[in-house]
Scaffold this active site. Structure first.
Site, PDB file in Angstrom:
ATOM      1  N   HIS A  57     -37.454 -20.281  37.405  1.00  0.00           N
ATOM      2  CA  HIS A  57     -37.155 -21.453  36.573  1.00  0.00           C
ATOM      3  C   HIS A  57     -38.234 -21.535  35.502  1.00  0.00           C
ATOM      4  CE1 HIS A  57     -34.196 -23.066  39.504  1.00  0.00           C
ATOM      5  NE2 HIS A  57     -34.975 -22.437  40.372  1.00  0.00           N
ATOM      6  N   ASP A  78     -39.438 -17.939  41.869  1.00  0.00           N
ATOM      7  CA  ASP A  78     -38.908 -19.305  41.855  1.00  0.00           C
ATOM      8  C   ASP A  78     -39.637 -20.186  40.830  1.00  0.00           C
ATOM      9  OD1 ASP A  78     -37.237 -21.395  42.531  1.00  0.00           O
ATOM     10  OD2 ASP A  78     -37.983 -21.645  44.558  1.00  0.00           O
ATOM     11  N   ASP A  79     -40.643 -20.928  41.277  1.00  0.00           N
ATOM     12  CA  ASP A  79     -41.430 -21.811  40.400  1.00  0.00           C
ATOM     13  C   ASP A  79     -42.901 -21.440  40.572  1.00  0.00           C
ATOM     14  OD1 ASP A  79     -39.365 -23.993  39.439  1.00  0.00           O
ATOM     15  OD2 ASP A  79     -39.001 -23.702  41.576  1.00  0.00           O
ATOM     16  N   HIS A  87     -34.731 -14.837  39.769  1.00  0.00           N
ATOM     17  CA  HIS A  87     -34.820 -16.226  40.242  1.00  0.00           C
ATOM     18  C   HIS A  87     -36.175 -16.786  39.822  1.00  0.00           C
ATOM     19  CE1 HIS A  87     -33.858 -19.265  43.701  1.00  0.00           C
ATOM     20  NE2 HIS A  87     -34.587 -19.835  42.746  1.00  0.00           N
ATOM     21  N   GLU A  94     -30.775 -23.072  51.034  1.00  0.00           N
ATOM     22  CA  GLU A  94     -32.241 -23.187  51.031  1.00  0.00           C
ATOM     23  C   GLU A  94     -32.592 -24.287  52.033  1.00  0.00           C
ATOM     24  OE1 GLU A  94     -35.945 -24.232  47.956  1.00  0.00           O
ATOM     25  OE2 GLU A  94     -33.884 -24.687  47.374  1.00  0.00           O
ATOM     26  N   HIS A 147     -27.752 -22.018  43.643  1.00  0.00           N
ATOM     27  CA  HIS A 147     -28.670 -22.215  44.758  1.00  0.00           C
ATOM     28  C   HIS A 147     -27.846 -22.707  45.949  1.00  0.00           C
ATOM     29  CE1 HIS A 147     -31.652 -21.918  41.662  1.00  0.00           C
ATOM     30  NE2 HIS A 147     -32.655 -22.375  42.400  1.00  0.00           N
TER      31      HIS A 147
END
Length: 351
Positions: free
Chosen positions: A22, A281-282, A20, A203, A200
């Site tokens: 991006h 994630d980011d 996961h 969340e 996703h």
């Protein structure tokens, strides 16, 4: 809680799979400014420090606004290549052995960047990383859920000439007001094409979105999924069906899904038998790549070496890998955790 030094060293060194992340979310402020200069793109921030200071997000949408602004500097294959290689170097340093990387073509095609530029720039970097760093990877094309399903269909069709460069499709962006069923037909089409399916869900959206992603979209993995903790029957189902959740604790705190890492349900879900995996994630926006997420999570929650072994194993078990390659990675993880822990490097005495 504070993690002891020996365990901290083990979790830094354990082989991991990142499922996961991006790729646009790995765009560090320094690279944003470098690419802006290369491409003569004007940024609404006077300096790297000013941009980093803007990373005080109140929710998912406030993050997305800056995320899309940052992506505006990506225009050429070279830009996508450089961004991807920067991520790979950080991942390798964190002992990530395999990564399944999300990319958002609609973010770029909406600005007039051809989809081939996006895919080839990223995929060429990953091909080089395989040779240069023995870094295993694959790509997952994500649809932006705040856009229409028609737009998602058009994106999928435009990507088909590059079908050999990605293994699956996903669903990301604003969850509020964009339930999984909005994309039922395009996911069915992707399934017909033999693509893996992830989404996703849960969340900012409710636990029901997790169930809907499984039942309507036929998702094989759930990205985030933390709101499943609100539904005991769903947690039991996730454990029974071995549905992996790709959980991103620092992201969840940064975006106010949970007020504090100590409130995160990762440990409770892991103890309930859910196939939890731990990711970044980011990371450029949320302050931590893989090891930072692992260390912060182990600092905040009552997790031990057995949990770390399980999390590392889960990450490879949930990966979309050929059986033989998966078995090799799992053997590598088991060998690592069967060996006695090495002492952390000694700290030099103060002068």
């Amino acid at each position: 809680m504070t993690i002891d030094a020996a365990l901290a060293e083990q979790i830094r060194r354990t082989p991991k799979a990142e499922l996961h992340v991006h790729i646009e979310g790995t765009l560090e402020p320094e690279l944003i400014f470098r690419l802006a200069q290369r491409n003569q793109v004007a940024l609404p921030y006077p300096s790297v420090d000013a941009l980093r200071a803007a990373y005080a997000f109140t929710d998912l949408q406030s993050f997305l606004d800056i995320y899309y602004a940052g992506a505006s500097v990506l225009l050429t294959e070279e830009d996508f290549f450089d961004m991807t290689m920067d991520y790979v170097k950080r991942a390798v340093a964190d002992n990530v052995r395999h990564a399944e990387i999300f990319f958002d073509p609609q973010t770029h095609t909406a600005r007039g960047v051809p989809i081939g530029v996006v895919i080839d720039g990223i995929a060429d970097a990953l091909a080089q990383a395989r040779t240069e760093y023995d870094f295993s990877s694959s790509l997952i094309l994500c649809f932006l859920r705040h856009l229409s399903e028609e737009d998602a269909f058009a994106t999928l069709e435009a990507a088909l000439p590059y079908r050999d460069r990605f293994v699956g499709v996903g669903l990301d962006s604003s969850e509020k007001g964009n339930p999984p069923e909005k994309f039922a037909r395009v996911f069915a089409r992707a399934r017909e094409l033999g693509l893996h399916l992830v989404a996703h869900a849960g969340e900012e959206g409710p636990a029901q979105y997790v169930a809907d992603a499984l039942d309507i979209l036929k998702a094989e993995r759930i990205d985030h999924g933390v709101r499943a903790i609100d539904d005991a029957a769903l947690v039991e189902r996730l454990a029974r069906e071995r549905v992996a959740l790709t959980v991103c604790p620092l992201s969840n705190v940064k975006l106010k899904v949970y007020p504090d890492l100590r409130d995160h349900p990762l440990k409770r879900m892991l103890d309930a038998g859910v196939a939890i995996t731990l990711h970044s994630d980011d990371p450029a926006y949320f302050g931590g790549y893989m090891n930072a997420n692992w260390e912060a999570t182990f600092d905040a929650l009552p997790l031990d070496a057995a949990d770390a072994h399980k999390l590392a194993r889960n990450s490879f078990e949930a990966a979309f890998l050929p059986a033989m390659q998966k078995a090799e990675f799992l053997a590598e993880v088991d060998h690592f955790w069967s060996a006695p822990p090495k002492s952390p490097p000694a700290t030099a005495p103060a002068a």
